[in-house]
Design a protein around this motif. Structure first.
Motif, mmCIF file in Angstrom:
data_model
loop_
_atom_site.group_PDB
_atom_site.id
_atom_site.type_symbol
_atom_site.label_atom_id
_atom_site.label_comp_id
_atom_site.label_asym_id
_atom_site.label_seq_id
_atom_site.Cartn_x
_atom_site.Cartn_y
_atom_site.Cartn_z
ATOM 1 N N ILE A 190 1.015 -1.345 0.049
ATOM 2 C CA ILE A 190 -0.096 -0.093 0.047
ATOM 3 C C ILE A 190 0.793 1.256 0.070
ATOM 4 C CG2 ILE A 190 -1.780 -1.120 1.052
ATOM 5 C CD1 ILE A 190 -1.070 0.077 3.951
ATOM 6 N N TYR A 203 5.650 -1.566 -8.325
ATOM 7 C CA TYR A 203 5.219 -1.725 -9.586
ATOM 8 C C TYR A 203 6.338 -1.981 -10.687
ATOM 9 C CZ TYR A 203 2.667 -1.438 -14.139
ATOM 10 O OH TYR A 203 2.191 -1.626 -15.626
ATOM 11 N N MET A 257 -4.737 -0.044 -8.969
ATOM 12 C CA MET A 257 -4.646 0.856 -7.885
ATOM 13 C C MET A 257 -4.714 2.191 -8.583
ATOM 14 S SD MET A 257 -2.216 -1.124 -5.155
ATOM 15 C CE MET A 257 -2.753 -0.300 -3.922
ATOM 16 N N ILE A 311 3.699 2.581 -3.972
ATOM 17 C CA ILE A 311 3.184 1.665 -5.305
ATOM 18 C C ILE A 311 3.885 1.954 -6.634
ATOM 19 C CG2 ILE A 311 1.005 1.467 -6.610
ATOM 20 C CD1 ILE A 311 1.056 0.420 -3.672
ATOM 21 N N LEU A 361 -1.450 -4.197 -8.865
ATOM 22 C CA LEU A 361 -1.082 -2.674 -8.829
ATOM 23 C C LEU A 361 -1.663 -2.127 -9.826
ATOM 24 C CD1 LEU A 361 2.743 -3.601 -7.584
ATOM 25 C CD2 LEU A 361 0.708 -2.855 -6.277
#
Length: 261
Positions: free
Chosen positions: A97, A104, A122, A100, A119
């Motif tokens: 969290i 990634y 997100m 990111i 991911l």
């Protein structure tokens, strides 16, 4: 002859059994230490082989020849700063969290496709990979003009603490034609200018300038964007000056200021 044939068969079967046992032993999970760019991690081979086809799974397959450091640890010549979230995902399926975008890129590097897909859903990655990239596809020659902008900023920086490049963002062919005279004027004064647009489907000027700032700062530059208002326009091109610098809420001209030291 039968006796000799039987002995050969038994010998062959024995070698096959030994090979099978050796392969099975190689597949048994064991504790391993990894040296990832100088950082040491402890995990198991089962964890590292969790995602078939990933770099880590291939590295610890039976046929792979892994590189080891002087201490006998498996060595990965890649920064280990964000390897911990990768390992947590392989251990428990925990999706990171924090950080990111950086995680990634690590998931892409190790080819851990399930994590890559998670991911990408997100907001941070979706916004960059889908929304912003699709927006920039509407801007003709965006990458080429960005490179030109940076090149001009460096050329103007010789012997200076700051350098400036004027950017003209036009939304239509008509506006491009109207700005052509002003762009020619800037060029005659040896003021560097880069024109963006017109966009294929029309795009918000502020959004385009924001994209430029993001991409320039991602390269390590210190830059700011502000309004551009050359009062000499007023005397040479009064009708255009009033149109673009007096009455319009947004002028197509702005200036990017680069700070070098």
């Amino acid at each position: 002859m039968c006796h000799l044939g039987s002995q050969k068969a038994q010998s062959l079967m024995g070698r096959t059994d030994n090979s099978t046992k050796a392969f099975q032993r190689s597949r048994v999970s064991s504790v391993v230490e990894l040296n990832v760019g100088g950082q040491v991690f402890t995990t198991t081979t089962d964890t590292l082989r969790k995602v078939p086809g990933s770099r880590l799974a291939e590295m610890f397959s039976s046929s792979a020849s892994a590189c080891k450091d002087a201490e006998g640890r498996f060595f990965i010549d890649h920064p280990g700063t964000f390897f911990h979230p990768i390992l947590d995902y392989l251990r428990s399926g925990q999706v990171p969290i924090q950080h990111i975008p950086k995680v990634y890129r690590e998931a892409q590097f190790y080819a851990i496709q399930p994590l890559v897909k998670l991911l990408e859903d997100m907001p941070q990655i979706f916004g960059e990979q889908v929304s912003r990239k699709q927006f920039l596809l509407q801007v003709p020659s965006y990458s080429e003009n960005l490179e030109l902008l940076l090149l001009l900023s460096r050329a103007e920086a010789v012997g200076r603490r700051t350098s400036e490049v004027v950017v003209c963002v036009v939304s239509s062919e008509e506006q491009a034609a109207q700005c052509a005279e002003l762009i020619y004027y800037l060029a005659s004064k040896k003021i560097p200018v880069v024109k963006f647009g017109p966009c294929k489907l029309g795009c918000d000027r502020k959004d385009l300038l924001r994209c430029l700032e993001i991409d320039i700062k991602a390269r390590g530059y210190q830059v700011s964007c502000g309004t551009y208002n050359d009062v000499s326009f007023k005397h040479l091109y009064p009708h255009l000056y009033q149109q673009y610098f007096c009455y319009q809420v947004e002028s197509p001209f702005c200036v990017f200021t680069f700070i070098w030291w």
